[in-house]
Scaffold this active site. Structure first.
Site, PDB file in Angstrom:
ATOM      1  CD  GLU A  45      -4.456  -5.942   2.853  1.00 43.17           C
ATOM      2  OE1 GLU A  45      -5.227  -5.043   3.388  1.00 43.17           O
ATOM      3  OE2 GLU A  45      -3.402  -5.902   3.017  1.00 43.17           O
ATOM      4  CD  GLU A  57      -2.832  -0.892   2.211  1.00 44.61           C
ATOM      5  OE1 GLU A  57      -3.058  -0.105   2.909  1.00 44.61           O
ATOM      6  OE2 GLU A  57      -4.286  -1.546   1.762  1.00 44.61           O
TER       7      GLU A  57
HETATM    8  C1  GAL Z   1      -4.829  -2.489   4.874  1.00 44.56           C
HETATM    9  C2  GAL Z   1      -3.594  -3.271   5.199  1.00 44.56           C
HETATM   10  C3  GAL Z   1      -3.545  -4.108   6.167  1.00 44.56           C
HETATM   11  C4  GAL Z   1      -4.505  -4.084   7.213  1.00 44.56           C
HETATM   12  C5  GAL Z   1      -5.743  -3.875   6.501  1.00 44.56           C
HETATM   13  C6  GAL Z   1      -7.030  -3.627   7.519  1.00 44.56           C
HETATM   14  O1  GAL Z   1      -4.862  -1.325   4.494  1.00 44.56           O
HETATM   15  O2  GAL Z   1      -2.871  -3.478   4.135  1.00 44.56           O
HETATM   16  O3  GAL Z   1      -2.208  -4.720   6.680  1.00 44.56           O
HETATM   17  O4  GAL Z   1      -4.044  -2.994   8.103  1.00 44.56           O
HETATM   18  O5  GAL Z   1      -5.883  -2.695   5.846  1.00 44.56           O
HETATM   19  O6  GAL Z   1      -8.220  -3.688   6.827  1.00 44.56           O
END
Ligand code: GAL
Length: 766
Positions: free
Chosen positions: A478, A405
């Site tokens: 994700e 990210e």
């Molecule tokens: C994303 C991140 C993860 C975690 C997640 C929580 O932005 O890559 O490590 O923090 O959010 O939803």
């Protein structure tokens, strides 16, 4: 000439440990040290509500390397699988190595420093969040527990050693692949060897023989090859390449049939002998602009993100516990891929992924922040170390080469990509981002798409995200997570929404052939910094809790498996008149891979429900819904009226294959105690998880029982964390660690409400 056998010795035992930075531990401090075995966590934390700065400081480990005759005329190496972080290694007080990264292996040639007396080895790790080392410099949503938390090895080698071997399977996909049994008629294995030598004198220049033996899963030799190489004066590194070609009837590695072969490469010369043995797999894995292909067949990736942390002891868990997580992901929850968010994980975890057919997207350390040039150099080195460690894993199908990210950074990411390509042309790269229109330097656009906020849109179209005028290889890496944190003991309606969000994103990625698949956030709840989570230092983002006990959302995934593998029938309800607002239990969602479910309240008419293809047209197994279109309020009863039990019968091809009965009057009936492993080896810091469930008379969890349990152990094992625990959402877990004495151990779990339950596990010499 005869050679002493090259030794690789586990170097985990009998370290002295103390807080602080010492180049050698002073005598007057020795009594304050603790004797510890690796893997070791420098400072254990409570389950939650702790101060995460407590471990952010230096710690010292010390051990004497006792001189032995076997070191004479040998090269002695110390190999660290991982130490968090910024390790400084001293021998008799002299700095001999510094390794910054906490997730990748490093080794030190001790030969020049060893003597027949002394040899005090001191290792200082520093848990500070040093902004010069990835992932530090900004905020991070996880903890990076200090300690030498993986294994250490002492290697005694000859002058010329086989440092590494890379084996790449080629020519697999051709018209000859037999669709049924996954056997290819021709294949090749391209082998590169990494030979290292102390610089040779004229007189020492020598011939080396390299022999490769390939054995199948029955340990039968299927191919051999020997080549001769000349190692001349001054030469200290060569990388000879050769192939095993025209391999016949090779069984492919696949998710349902993860066939592994054993490759053994042996080096022999007049003065040296070494060998390298690895399990390898023959497979082809390709991301295209119309999805992911494994061995020429399209496969929708259904994945989950894993951290490598455990309650109390952070990262410092042994190989059994690591392997159990892989089993949980593949065998229990039926995912086909894991992403190692956000760093390279234990070799034992990856070995298990190879063995069980769980695909891996492996990542470098990092989280949103990019540091200065020196910091970036560490990252580029991490790409190298990760790939050199793991290039023989059949399960790994994608290298992550971008800080999770992070913003675009062309020059930096050109370098990480170039490093990956220079080491391994057989795998594609991905770079996980969360920003649209980001520069695509990798092979696969890997995107954290958190667009679902309860509204209409579950995932964005890939071209809306990429801003490109054509489709590219694309995967969602994700989703959900912080958008809808859910505790395992949250209310039923909250859980229903949690399940719904996972189902909706899954449905969206199944719908779109240009999306290779999705990787949910995340496998289990995890400890984190104060800047994240629920204020108690836990992110409740998992589909299981910190003990890996499933939330309802875990069944959203599990129910997608083929019923031949496992029949799943999981209603998303605690079945009570008054748990939800307005005393409603309808609509009741049922997560199942049955073709129909009969639903009977009390002795009312049986109703039949089917997969809700209207709402979830793309899922392999859509959930079913019982709502007021099929059960009237009168039948069901209203607030103030009699409450009844429910029976759900799942059918496949007309046959009733599973029944769930939820009683109208659940009573506390039984405490069950179950472990992941029934036996553990001694002397290896081997752990097994133990799960405790409080059940009603029909084997359903008693969601709201909050009894406490006390654990006692007879035999040589200890509990990790406190031995008094509270049942949460009807269940709790803990890990047991085997000691040094073989024999049976008994784990007794006592409580207020139930009779004491005992579980026996055997501890064995391996
Ligand atoms: C994303 C991140 C993860 C975690 C997640 C929580 O932005 O890559 O490590 O923090 O959010 O939803």
């Amino acid at each position: 000439m005869s050679h002493t056998l090259n030794q690789v010795e586990c170097f985990n035992d009998d370290w002295h440990f103390i807080e602080g930075h010492y180049t050698t531990i002073p005598l007057d401090k020795l009594s304050a040290t603790h004797q510890v075995t690796l893997p070791h966590n420098a400072l254990d934390l409570p389950y939650n509500y702790f101060d995460e700065t407590s471990y952010q400081r230096p710690f010292t480990y010390e051990k004497v390397i006792t001189w032995r005759d076997a070191f004479k005329n040998k090269q002695v190496w110390l190999h660290f699988d991982g130490a968090m972080a910024n390790a400084h290694v001293y021998l008799d007080g002299k700095l001999i190595c510094q390794h910054k990264d906490g997730y990748t292996p490093f080794e030190i040639n001790l030969t020049a420093f060893l003597s027949s007396e002394g040899n005090k080895l001191t290792v200082v790790v520093d848990g500070s969040e040093n902004p010069n080392i990835p992932p530090f410099g900004g905020q991070i949503d996880y903890l990076t527990y200090a300690g030498i938390y993986r294994h250490v090895w002492l290697k005694t080698k000859d002058k010329i050693r086989l440092k590494n071997v890379r084996a790449i399977a080629t020519n697999i996909i051709d018209d000859n692949v037999n669709e049924q049994v996954f056997v290819t008629q021709t294949a090749s294995l391209d082998i590169t060897t990494y030979i290292e030598s102390v610089p040779l004198t004229e007189a020492e220049s020598t011939h080396i023989q390299l022999s490769a033996i390939l054995k199948n899963k029955a340990n039968v030799i299927v191919a051999t090859k020997t080549i001769d190489i000349q190692l001349d004066k001054g030469c200290n590194e060569i990388n000879p390449e050769f192939s095993l070609s025209d391999l016949k009837d090779i069984e492919l590695w696949d998710i349902n049939n993860p066939v592994l072969y054993t490759l053994e490469v042996t080096l022999t010369s007049d003065s040296s002998e070494d060998n390298f043995i690895r399990k390898i797999g023959f497979r082809d894995a390709t991301f295209t602009d119309h999805g992911f292909y494994l061995n020429g067949r399209r496969l929708k990736i259904r994945g989950i993100n894993r951290h490598q942390s455990y309650p109390y002891v952070g990262y410092a868990m042994g190989d059994h516990a690591q392997r159990a997580d892989a089993d949980l992901i593949k065998k229990e929850l039926k995912f086909n891929l894991v992403r190692t968010s956000h760093y390279p994980q234990a070799s034992s975890f990856l070995d298990r992924c190879d063995e069980i057919g769980l695909l891996v997207f492996e990542e470098i350390p990092g989280w949103q922040h990019i540091g200065n040039e020196a910091w970036q150099e560490v990252t580029i080195d991490c790409v190298k170390r990760m790939i050199e460690r793991d290039w023989n894993h059949a399960s790994i199908i994608l290298w992550g080469v971008r800080i999770n990210e992070s913003p675009d950074n062309q020059s930096f990411y050109e370098k990480t990509n170039a490093m990956a390509k220079s080491l391994d042309l057989s795998r594609q790269t991905g770079g996980v981002r969360c920003i649209p229109n980001s520069q695509l330097l990798e092979d696969v656009y890997t995107m954290n798409d958190f667009i679902l906020n309860g509204g209409e849109l579950a995932l964005r179209d890939q071209q809306v995200v990429t801003g490109l005028d054509k489709k590219v290889p694309y995967m969602v890496t994700e989703f959900n997570g912080h958008m809808f944190p859910t505790k395992r003991f949250d209310s039923e309606l909250h859980q229903v929404e949690h399940v719904t969000r996972h189902l909706r994103v899954m449905n969206a990625y199944y719908a779109d052939d240009s999306i290779a698949g999705g990787i949910g956030w995340c496998l289990f709840d995890y400890n984190t910094h104060k800047d994240f989570g629920a204020g108690d230092r836990i992110c409740y983002h998992g589909i299981t809790d910190m003990f890996r006990i499933p939330k309802f959302a875990a069944y959203a995934y599990k129910s997608q498996c083929d019923p031949k593998e496992e029949i799943v029938l999981q209603p998303v309800t605690v079945w009570a008149r008054g748990e939800r607002p307005e005393c409603l239990v309808l609509p009741t969602m049922i997560l199942t891979n049955c073709d129909k479910v009969e639903f009977q309240v009390g002795d009312h008419t049986i109703k039949t429900v089917y997969p809700s293809k209207n709402r979830y047209p793309h899922l392999p197994h859509a959930p079913m819904f019982v709502d007021d279109s099929i059960i009237s309020a009168e039948e069901f009863g209203l607030w103030g009226m009699k409450w009844s039990s429910v029976t759900m019968r799942g059918y496949l091809n007309g046959e009733c294959v599973r029944t769930v009965h939820m009683p109208e009057n659940p009573v506390a009936t039984e405490l069950t105690v179950v472990s992941d492993y029934q036996s553990l080896p001694v002397k290896q810091r081997a752990q097994t998880r133990v799960m405790v469930n409080a059940l009603d008379q029909c084997q359903n969890l008693l969601w709201f029982i909050d009894d406490f349990i006390t654990v006692t152990i007879e035999g040589d094992a200890k509990i990790i964390g406190p031995n008094q625990l509270i049942l949460k959402g009807g269940a709790i877990g803990f890990w047991i660690e085997a000691g040094n004495i073989p024999g049976p151990i008994t784990i007794n779990v006592s409580s207020n409400r139930f009779k004491t339950v005992s579980l026996s596990i055997s501890l064995t010499e391996e």
